[in-house]
Motif scaffolding. Sequence first.
Motif, PDB file in Angstrom:
ATOM      1  N   GLY A 165      -6.395  12.482   0.934  1.00  0.00           N
ATOM      2  CA  GLY A 165      -5.494  11.702   1.816  1.00  0.00           C
ATOM      3  C   GLY A 165      -5.620  10.198   0.618  1.00  0.00           C
ATOM      4  N   ILE A 166      -5.196   9.767  -0.207  1.00  0.00           N
ATOM      5  CA  ILE A 166      -5.431   8.583  -1.212  1.00  0.00           C
ATOM      6  C   ILE A 166      -4.453   7.617  -0.510  1.00  0.00           C
ATOM      7  N   LYS A 167      -5.252   6.616  -0.373  1.00  0.00           N
ATOM      8  CA  LYS A 167      -4.338   4.991  -0.154  1.00  0.00           C
ATOM      9  C   LYS A 167      -4.059   4.042  -1.325  1.00  0.00           C
ATOM     10  N   PHE A 168      -3.458   3.784  -2.235  1.00  0.00           N
ATOM     11  CA  PHE A 168      -3.668   2.707  -3.216  1.00  0.00           C
ATOM     12  C   PHE A 168      -3.279   1.413  -2.433  1.00  0.00           C
ATOM     13  N   GLU A 169      -4.197   0.737  -2.996  1.00  0.00           N
ATOM     14  CA  GLU A 169      -4.445  -0.273  -2.633  1.00  0.00           C
ATOM     15  C   GLU A 169      -3.655  -1.532  -3.691  1.00  0.00           C
ATOM     16  N   PRO A 170      -2.869  -2.333  -3.863  1.00  0.00           N
ATOM     17  CA  PRO A 170      -2.496  -3.521  -4.937  1.00  0.00           C
ATOM     18  C   PRO A 170      -2.925  -4.637  -5.271  1.00  0.00           C
ATOM     19  N   VAL A 171      -3.403  -4.892  -4.279  1.00  0.00           N
ATOM     20  CA  VAL A 171      -4.325  -6.235  -5.160  1.00  0.00           C
ATOM     21  C   VAL A 171      -5.585  -6.015  -6.177  1.00  0.00           C
ATOM     22  N   ARG A 172      -6.529  -5.462  -5.401  1.00  0.00           N
ATOM     23  CA  ARG A 172      -7.070  -4.804  -6.432  1.00  0.00           C
ATOM     24  C   ARG A 172      -7.157  -3.115  -7.287  1.00  0.00           C
ATOM     25  N   THR A 173      -6.511  -2.791  -7.108  1.00  0.00           N
ATOM     26  CA  THR A 173      -5.966  -1.137  -7.069  1.00  0.00           C
ATOM     27  C   THR A 173      -7.058  -0.434  -7.681  1.00  0.00           C
ATOM     28  N   THR A 174      -7.045  -0.487  -6.103  1.00  0.00           N
ATOM     29  CA  THR A 174      -8.297   0.892  -5.757  1.00  0.00           C
ATOM     30  C   THR A 174      -7.523   1.730  -4.617  1.00  0.00           C
ATOM     31  N   ALA A 175      -8.454   2.422  -4.484  1.00  0.00           N
ATOM     32  CA  ALA A 175      -8.253   3.521  -3.440  1.00  0.00           C
ATOM     33  C   ALA A 175      -9.142   3.986  -2.580  1.00  0.00           C
ATOM     34  N   CYS A 182       0.920  -1.440   0.150  1.00  0.00           N
ATOM     35  CA  CYS A 182       0.138   0.358   0.392  1.00  0.00           C
ATOM     36  C   CYS A 182       1.244   1.310  -0.400  1.00  0.00           C
ATOM     37  N   ILE A 183       1.028   2.056  -0.901  1.00  0.00           N
ATOM     38  CA  ILE A 183       1.038   2.776  -0.756  1.00  0.00           C
ATOM     39  C   ILE A 183      -0.058   4.684  -0.460  1.00  0.00           C
ATOM     40  N   ALA A 184       0.464   5.653   0.346  1.00  0.00           N
ATOM     41  CA  ALA A 184      -0.243   6.365   0.859  1.00  0.00           C
ATOM     42  C   ALA A 184       0.358   7.760   0.301  1.00  0.00           C
ATOM     43  N   VAL A 185      -0.417   8.883  -0.618  1.00  0.00           N
ATOM     44  CA  VAL A 185      -0.199  10.072  -0.366  1.00  0.00           C
ATOM     45  C   VAL A 185      -1.164  11.235   0.300  1.00  0.00           C
ATOM     46  N   CYS A 206      -1.835  -2.544   5.049  1.00  0.00           N
ATOM     47  CA  CYS A 206      -2.556  -1.360   3.960  1.00  0.00           C
ATOM     48  C   CYS A 206      -3.323  -0.586   5.407  1.00  0.00           C
ATOM     49  N   THR A 207      -3.467  -1.542   6.231  1.00  0.00           N
ATOM     50  CA  THR A 207      -4.262  -0.771   7.840  1.00  0.00           C
ATOM     51  C   THR A 207      -3.306   0.001   8.565  1.00  0.00           C
ATOM     52  N   THR A 208      -2.259   0.333   8.527  1.00  0.00           N
ATOM     53  CA  THR A 208      -1.241   1.007   9.196  1.00  0.00           C
ATOM     54  C   THR A 208      -1.176   2.583   8.382  1.00  0.00           C
ATOM     55  N   THR A 209      -1.060   3.272   9.941  1.00  0.00           N
ATOM     56  CA  THR A 209      -0.418   4.853   8.513  1.00  0.00           C
ATOM     57  C   THR A 209       0.728   5.408   8.750  1.00  0.00           C
TER      58      THR A 209
END
Length: 172
Positions: A118-128, A69-72, A87-90
Motif C-alpha cells: 500500500g502506498i500513500k503519496f503526500e503532496p506537500v513533501r512529495t513523499t510516500a 493524498c492519493i493512495a494505491v 492524509c490521515t484517513t483511509t
Amino acid sequence: MKRPIKNPNAKGFTLIELLISVALIAIIASLAAPSFTTMIATQRIKGLANEIMTDLSFAKMESVQKNQCIAVDFSAQGYTITQLTTCTTTTGATIKTVNNISASNNSFSPSSGTTYLGIKFEPVRTTATITGTDLVISNTNASTRSLKIVANTMGRAEICSPSATITGFKPC
C-alpha cells in the motif's frame, strides 16, 4: 484411349513430397510451441508491471496536482487508486480500479508475509508512506519467472527481476 501428356517436363511437387513437408513443419512447430507459451506469459508479466509503474507515477502526479493524498492499495485481485479526504484517513473517492488480473493468468503476491503493498503519496513533501511488502507479479504459464515492484519513501517505484529470471530488468 489415353490422352497424351502435353508437357512431359512440367515441374511441381508430388503428393508425397508435399505431405513430408507439411509433417516436418508440424514437428518443428510442436517443438517451438512451449517457447511461445513462456514468451507470451513473460510479456504479460512485463505488461502488467509497466501498467502498475504508469499508475504509480500517475498517482504521485495527481497528488501534487490536486494537492491531496492519493493512495494505491494492492490486493490479490488487483489494485485501487483512491483520492483521500485527508492524509490521515483511509477512505475517499476512487479514481481507478484494476481488478481481475488473473484473467491473463497473472497473479500478485507479497514478497514476504501476507500484507499487500500500500502506498500513500503526500503532496506537500512529495513523499510516500509505504505499508506492506514489495509486490511480486508472476504468471501461471511461466512459474519460474516473476517481477517485483519495489517502492521507497521518496515515492519512487522500480521493477526488478528476482533471481534475474526476466532479462531487461536489474536483479533483486
